[in-house]
Scaffold this active site. Structure first.
Site, mmCIF file in Angstrom:
data_model
loop_
_atom_site.group_PDB
_atom_site.id
_atom_site.type_symbol
_atom_site.label_atom_id
_atom_site.label_comp_id
_atom_site.label_asym_id
_atom_site.label_seq_id
_atom_site.Cartn_x
_atom_site.Cartn_y
_atom_site.Cartn_z
ATOM 1 N N LYS A 57 62.875 64.203 24.975
ATOM 2 C CA LYS A 57 63.289 64.154 26.386
ATOM 3 C C LYS A 57 62.370 65.021 27.256
ATOM 4 O O LYS A 57 61.930 64.613 28.339
ATOM 5 C CB LYS A 57 64.748 64.623 26.493
ATOM 6 C CG LYS A 57 65.228 64.971 27.880
ATOM 7 C CD LYS A 57 65.246 63.737 28.762
ATOM 8 C CE LYS A 57 65.460 64.102 30.211
ATOM 9 N NZ LYS A 57 66.802 63.976 30.659
ATOM 10 N N CYS A 83 65.050 67.315 37.031
ATOM 11 C CA CYS A 83 64.571 66.924 35.695
ATOM 12 C C CYS A 83 63.089 67.209 35.555
ATOM 13 O O CYS A 83 62.682 68.103 34.819
ATOM 14 C CB CYS A 83 64.830 65.442 35.491
ATOM 15 S SG CYS A 83 66.536 65.002 35.838
HETATM 16 N N1 SAJ Z 1 57.331 61.347 42.191
HETATM 17 C C1 SAJ Z 1 56.067 61.370 42.756
HETATM 18 N N2 SAJ Z 1 55.206 60.363 42.453
HETATM 19 C C2 SAJ Z 1 55.540 59.336 41.626
HETATM 20 C C3 SAJ Z 1 56.822 59.328 41.041
HETATM 21 C C4 SAJ Z 1 57.700 60.359 41.347
HETATM 22 O O1 SAJ Z 1 55.721 62.271 43.518
HETATM 23 O O2 SAJ Z 1 54.718 58.457 41.421
HETATM 24 C C5 SAJ Z 1 58.273 62.437 42.501
HETATM 25 C C6 SAJ Z 1 59.551 61.954 43.184
HETATM 26 O O3 SAJ Z 1 59.384 61.814 44.566
HETATM 27 C C7 SAJ Z 1 60.496 63.074 42.823
HETATM 28 C C8 SAJ Z 1 60.049 63.475 41.431
HETATM 29 O O4 SAJ Z 1 58.719 62.992 41.295
HETATM 30 O O5 SAJ Z 1 60.364 64.161 43.699
HETATM 31 C C9 SAJ Z 1 60.863 62.960 40.317
HETATM 32 O O6 SAJ Z 1 61.243 61.617 40.552
HETATM 33 P P1 SAJ Z 1 61.245 60.485 39.423
HETATM 34 O O7 SAJ Z 1 61.691 59.227 40.048
HETATM 35 O O8 SAJ Z 1 59.938 60.442 38.740
HETATM 36 O O9 SAJ Z 1 62.238 61.018 38.324
HETATM 37 P P2 SAJ Z 1 63.742 61.603 38.318
HETATM 38 O O10 SAJ Z 1 63.642 63.086 38.328
HETATM 39 O O11 SAJ Z 1 64.591 60.962 39.330
HETATM 40 O O12 SAJ Z 1 64.197 61.074 36.878
HETATM 41 C C10 SAJ Z 1 63.431 61.432 35.739
HETATM 42 C C11 SAJ Z 1 63.169 60.177 34.892
HETATM 43 N N3 SAJ Z 1 62.209 60.457 33.864
HETATM 44 C C12 SAJ Z 1 61.118 59.668 33.653
HETATM 45 O O13 SAJ Z 1 60.877 58.692 34.321
HETATM 46 C C13 SAJ Z 1 60.227 60.063 32.506
HETATM 47 C C14 SAJ Z 1 64.475 59.697 34.288
HETATM 48 O O14 SAJ Z 1 64.226 58.610 33.383
HETATM 49 C C15 SAJ Z 1 65.174 60.842 33.540
HETATM 50 O O15 SAJ Z 1 66.413 60.426 32.990
HETATM 51 C C16 SAJ Z 1 65.438 61.951 34.544
HETATM 52 O O16 SAJ Z 1 64.164 62.410 35.020
HETATM 53 C C17 SAJ Z 1 66.179 63.055 33.845
HETATM 54 O O17 SAJ Z 1 67.414 63.133 33.997
HETATM 55 O O18 SAJ Z 1 65.561 63.814 33.095
#
Ligand code: SAJ
Length: 414
Positions: free
Chosen positions: A211, A265
């Site tokens: 994870k 996360c």
């Molecule tokens: N973000 C960027 N650029 C991107 C993608 C995301 O700047 O291209 C930023 C988002 O704006 C945000 C942060 O990253 O601030 C996180 O957003 P996210 O959509 O990547 O992820 P979370 O935190 O909503 O959810 C993640 C997910 N993990 C992965 O995709 C590997 C989710 O599957 C997990 O279950 C979750 O963390 C968790 O609970 O750990």
């Protein structure tokens, strides 16, 4: 496990409540336990205390059918799923206080034979530590398989994406890490009652690390994108076009830059790896530092634009940590706006956040900050700062932006 057994979900938050609702809609009798009386009351009225598409319908249905009930005190159950927060302490190591509290509340209820699953994100070893908390309170029980007083302990990390939880909770593959093989098999049988994805069995420590690694992988990739955005800014290159072009390569898939990385996360989990192996986790740490520094870059950009005005009016679009949710946890956008409000005292800040009815107190208490509709905020602003790519912002009439200075951290209006 057959469908009539009782499952207790401990922690009715972003993960626990959807899990409880899905279990209840797949034939289990589910008791949700939460320390927050507001959460308990809302769930028992069939309501959801946060925004997550389709969740409320499933919660309301499960409560109406008598399959889901919330309460403050810990009951006995055949299986427990623990989904409480695992924040990090100052040292970036986990603060296990909620896990300990859950374990100590569960312990007196146990009779032997129960399955206990930790879903909260955990550094390597925390599941075993939770087992120890339980055994400390109940030395009459054991984790050794096959006894009348055996407890079955497993770690099954949740991996659902906020905003898509109700789909991913069913469709995603699941990693199931047993403290013993028997515990893994029992946990797999429970998840098999509602998961359509593959159920992948391993040991608890590997499951914990998997994870953390998934989220760290994403963090490193976003750090690369954020670094590219700063390099591109210096070189006068459009980073969005650059990434789009590079991603046409069959083996390149760069993520998107933004104002920083938020949420509970990706902005947190990599630190557990750093805490577990501080000498070795060099790239993991650097990625965190790059992403944590991105708000400074955005802040400097806005401040240099604002310096041209005596009393600048700044429209800040979005303070959630990402698009189309109301979650402000670890939000870089919120942090940027808070710092702008503090550091540019002569500025007026108009915040457009369609997913909240009121500003958090860190902003609401400031005289130079106001919550506004997106149209109103843009109309009154000298500078428009895009911080979140909410769908409401994507479809805006571009005419509104004529004459405005735009700082677009999400490449929304290229
Ligand atoms: N973000 C960027 N650029 C991107 C993608 C995301 O700047 O291209 C930023 C988002 O704006 C945000 C942060 O990253 O601030 C996180 O957003 P996210 O959509 O990547 O992820 P979370 O935190 O909503 O959810 C993640 C997910 N993990 C992965 O995709 C590997 C989710 O599957 C997990 O279950 C979750 O963390 C968790 O609970 O750990």
């Amino acid at each position: 496990m057959d469908h009539t057994q009782t499952v207790c979900v401990v922690g009715l938050g972003y993960i626990g409540l959807p899990t409880a609702a899905i279990l209840a809609s797949h034939g289990h009798d589910v008791i949700g336990v939460d320390v927050n009386p507001r959460h308990v009351d809302e769930v028992n009225e069939g309501r959801v205390p946060f925004i997550e598409p389709d969740l409320e319908t499933v919660v309301a249905g499960a409560v109406a059918r008598g399959r889901l009930h919330a309460q403050a005190h810990m009951p006995w159950a055949d299986a427990y799923i623990v989904a409480v927060p695992t924040p990090f302490a100052d040292t970036y190591d986990v603060d296990p206080r909620h896990i300990k509290a859950a374990a100590e509340a569960i312990a007196p209820q146990l009779r032997g034979g129960e399955l206990i699953i930790l879903e909260s994100t955990s550094p390597p070893g925390l599941t075993e530590q939770m087992g120890q908390y339980i055994l400390d309170a109940r030395p009459d029980l054991t984790l050794e398989p096959g006894e009348h007083n055996t407890l079955y302990l497993a770690h099954c990390p949740e991996r659902v994406l906020p905003g898509r939880v109700m789909i991913e909770i069913v469709d995603n593959d699941r990693i199931i890490g047993g403290v013993t093989d028997e515990a893994a098999i029992k946990a797999r049988d429970l998840y098999a009652t509602f998961c359509k994805g593959e159920l992948l069995i391993t040991d608890a420590r590997t499951a914990e690390m998997a994870k953390l690694v998934e989220n760290s992988y994403r963090d490193v990739n976003i750090a690369f994108a954020n670094e590219l955005s700063i390099i591109s800014d210096r070189l006068g290159i459009d980073v969005w076009e650059l990434i789009e072009l590079a991603n046409h390569h069959p083996r390149v898939n760069i993520l998107q830059p933004g104002p920083g990385v938020g949420g509970h996360c990706i902005a947190v989990d990599p630190w557990f790896i750093v805490a577990a192996a501080p000498e070795e986790a060099k790239l993991v740490r650097l990625a965190r530092e790059v992403n944590d520094a991105k708000p400074d870059f955005v802040l400097e950009k806005v401040m240099s634009k604002a310096a041209k005005f005596r009393e600048p009016v700044i429209a800040a679009l979005g303070i959630a940590f990402k698009a189309d949710i109301d979650d402000l946890r670890e939000s870089p956008s919120k942090a940027i706006v808070e710092r702008l409000a503090g550091e540019v005292e002569h500025a007026k800040l108009l915040i457009a956040e369609p997913n909240v009815d009121a500003l958090p107190s860190s902003l609401a208490d400031r005289p130079n900050v106001e919550l506004a509709s997106v149209e109103d905020a843009i109309e009154r602003a000298d500078i428009v700062l895009v911080l979140v790519d909410h769908h409401e912002f994507k479809t805006l009439d571009r005419e509104l932006l004529a004459e405005k200075i735009v700082v677009d951290t999400k490449g929304l209006w290229r």
